[in-house]
Design an enzyme around this catalytic site. Structure first.
Site, PDB file in Angstrom:
ATOM      1  N   ASP A 208       0.860  -1.184   0.000  1.00  0.00           N
ATOM      2  CA  ASP A 208       0.000   0.000   0.000  1.00  0.00           C
ATOM      3  C   ASP A 208       0.896   1.234   0.000  1.00  0.00           C
ATOM      4  O   ASP A 208       1.992   1.221   0.563  1.00  0.00           O
ATOM      5  CB  ASP A 208      -0.871   0.043   1.260  1.00  0.00           C
ATOM      6  CG  ASP A 208      -1.677  -1.231   1.462  1.00  0.00           C
ATOM      7  OD1 ASP A 208      -2.209  -1.742   0.459  1.00  0.00           O
ATOM      8  OD2 ASP A 208      -1.775  -1.693   2.612  1.00  0.00           O
ATOM      9  N   ASP A 247      -1.524  -2.767  -4.284  1.00  0.00           N
ATOM     10  CA  ASP A 247      -2.556  -3.178  -3.338  1.00  0.00           C
ATOM     11  C   ASP A 247      -3.431  -1.958  -3.036  1.00  0.00           C
ATOM     12  O   ASP A 247      -4.018  -1.384  -3.935  1.00  0.00           O
ATOM     13  CB  ASP A 247      -1.904  -3.765  -2.086  1.00  0.00           C
ATOM     14  CG  ASP A 247      -2.891  -4.540  -1.222  1.00  0.00           C
ATOM     15  OD1 ASP A 247      -4.032  -4.768  -1.670  1.00  0.00           O
ATOM     16  OD2 ASP A 247      -2.525  -4.914  -0.101  1.00  0.00           O
ATOM     17  N   ASP A 251      -4.614   1.734   3.489  1.00  0.00           N
ATOM     18  CA  ASP A 251      -5.325   0.696   4.225  1.00  0.00           C
ATOM     19  C   ASP A 251      -5.110   0.884   5.724  1.00  0.00           C
ATOM     20  O   ASP A 251      -3.996   1.183   6.174  1.00  0.00           O
ATOM     21  CB  ASP A 251      -4.862  -0.690   3.802  1.00  0.00           C
ATOM     22  CG  ASP A 251      -5.482  -1.133   2.475  1.00  0.00           C
ATOM     23  OD1 ASP A 251      -6.234  -0.329   1.876  1.00  0.00           O
ATOM     24  OD2 ASP A 251      -5.222  -2.270   2.050  1.00  0.00           O
ATOM     25  N   ARG A 303     -13.888   0.180  -2.755  1.00  0.00           N
ATOM     26  CA  ARG A 303     -13.291   0.421  -1.442  1.00  0.00           C
ATOM     27  C   ARG A 303     -13.001   1.901  -1.220  1.00  0.00           C
ATOM     28  O   ARG A 303     -11.857   2.314  -1.083  1.00  0.00           O
ATOM     29  CB  ARG A 303     -12.029  -0.405  -1.232  1.00  0.00           C
ATOM     30  CG  ARG A 303     -12.263  -1.891  -1.238  1.00  0.00           C
ATOM     31  CD  ARG A 303     -11.002  -2.659  -0.863  1.00  0.00           C
ATOM     32  NE  ARG A 303     -11.215  -4.100  -0.908  1.00  0.00           N
ATOM     33  CZ  ARG A 303     -10.292  -5.009  -0.674  1.00  0.00           C
ATOM     34  NH1 ARG A 303      -9.051  -4.628  -0.365  1.00  0.00           N
ATOM     35  NH2 ARG A 303     -10.572  -6.295  -0.750  1.00  0.00           N
TER      36      ARG A 303
END
Length: 429
Positions: A208, A247, A251, A303
């Site tokens: 990330d 990714d 996050d 997301r």
């Protein structure tokens, strides 16, 4: 007398020639304002504001940044990033590419031949090529994974500070601020194939742009996050799946708590923000308290965010889906999540309907109010419950809590305009 006039003129000329950003206020000792989201709770977030002069660094390359981070130490520190820093460089500043990390006989061609589902099946990859992939990935991780310790402020100088190819990892740290910085292209040279029982599987990338795990009191403000340079949409397809190199953009997992993400721009990415790592991570109960306000999610497939367990306040954000781009959902309502969404604005092309904005992933509750969809007020809860499929449950509007830590909440229309002008790196007023 004439010399004094010359000196005065020279001084005036010097003032006139100072770049505009050099006169900007010093934001490196700023702290999170009181009441600004969950990160303001339980003592607030001050980052490295208490750092002494010996622990205030201005860095221009990876080596300097690594020294300043000090292995993720908890010593109060302020790190100012000037210009562009590329994490994929050696200790002498020379550029590294994927070939420089490759070891033990790994090759993409060999990996694809070894684990083709038509011959390998649905078993997890193992053997020489998987071992070589892991060893190669470890060499890249040594370069691009940058641990951030407690009591740290990382701030970009001016309006052009960039951290490229890195994964900032705030792991088991408390009291961290990241501001005014563009973070782009946390590119994984060695994605892993993950087979699915009864199906093909997916490619899994490791990094990330920013990853919080076990972190507390974190303020992310005026950052820009993207895959700029290597968009996944341009990657090839292997095993009938897009060969993902990235990714998440940001996050928040592993029981992280008390986080505010404000005035930031997340753009050009598939899975942008995951809050809560898995349905089985029941230790996350009571944690994952996150505020998202005045952020722009542009060209994000899904997301934005997807939430499990957390109490997440999502207000005054701007969502833009340009024509011709993919979109699956924006708000993912996951297991035991309690999302309180108010006064957010969505702009989409005709193929994206209001019913597509929310997806339930075993979630049961969503509070929503003041939502604007292509200029018109909509009730996302009512739409979800009217159009959901037989495999999804209806959502209730009672999420069990009401946010109290927030600034003024504007109308979605006003916020949409303000965020378009002010979100992202280089735009701190």
């Amino acid at each position: 007398m004439r010399l004094r006039h010359i000196a005065a003129a020279a001084a005036l000329l010097g003032l006139l020639c100072v770049p505009a950003h050099a006169e900007d206020r010093d934001i490196s000792r700023d702290t999170l304002p009181p009441g600004d989201g969950w990160a303001a709770a339980e003592g607030g977030t001050t980052g490295g504001a208490a750092a002494d002069d010996a622990h205030v660094y201005t860095v221009t390359d990876r080596a300097g940044l690594v020294r300043a981070l000090d292995g993720g130490s908890d010593t109060p520190k302020i790190i100012r990033i000037a210009g562009t820093i590329d994490a994929n460089t050696d200790d002498d500043g020379h550029r590294l590419d994927c070939a420089d990390y490759t070891t033990d006989g790994y090759s993409l061609r060999g990996y694809l031949a070894a684990y083709d589902p038509r011959t390998w099946g649905a078993a997890k990859p193992s053997g020489p090529q998987e071992d070589a992939r892991r060893a190669s990935a470890a060499r890249q991780a040594e370069r691009i994974v940058l641990p951030v310790g407690s009591n740290t402020t990382i701030v970009g100088l001016g309006d052009d500070a960039v951290l490229k190819g890195a994964s900032l990892q705030i792991k088991d740290a408390d009291n961290v601020i990241v501001r005014n910085l563009e973070l782009r292209d946390a590119y994984d040279c060695f994605p892993a194939w993950q087979p699915h029982p009864g199906g093909l599987g997916d490619w899994k990338a490791a990094y990330d742009n920013i990853w919080l795990t076990g972190a507390r009191h974190v303020w992310i403000d005026h950052v820009t996050l993207s895959d700029k340079g290597h968009p996944d949409a341009k990657e090839p397809t292997y095993f009938a799946r897009n060969f993902l190199r990235h990714d998440g953009l940001l996050d928040i997992t592993g029981g992280s708590d008390l986080v505010t993400v404000s005035w930031s721009r997340l753009t050009g990415h598939d899975k942008a923000m995951l809050i809560g790592s898995s349905d089985s991570a029941t230790g996350d109960r009571g944690r994952l308290r996150v505020t998202l306000h005045h952020n722009e999610f542009e060209s994000i497939v899904q997301r934005a965010p997807r939430v499990r367990f957390g109490r997440v306040h999502v207000y005054n954000n701007r969502y833009v889906v340009p024509g011709g781009t993919d979109h699956r959902y924006s708000l993912g309502i996951g297991t035991e999540s309690a999302v309180y969404a108010e006064n957010n604005a969505f702009t989409t092309p005709a193929h994206v309907e209001a019913a597509d904005l929310v997806k339930s992933w075993n979630g049961t509750a969503l509070h929503q109010s003041g939502t604007l969809f292509n200029g018109y007020p909509v009730d996302l809860l009512a739409i979800n419950n009217s159009y959901n499929s037989g495999s999804e449950r209806d959502l209730t509007g009672d999420v069990g809590w009401t946010p109290t830590l927030h600034g003024p909440i504007d109308s979605a229309r006003a916020a949409d305009q303000d965020v378009a002008r002010g979100a992202g790196a280089g735009r701190i007023p």
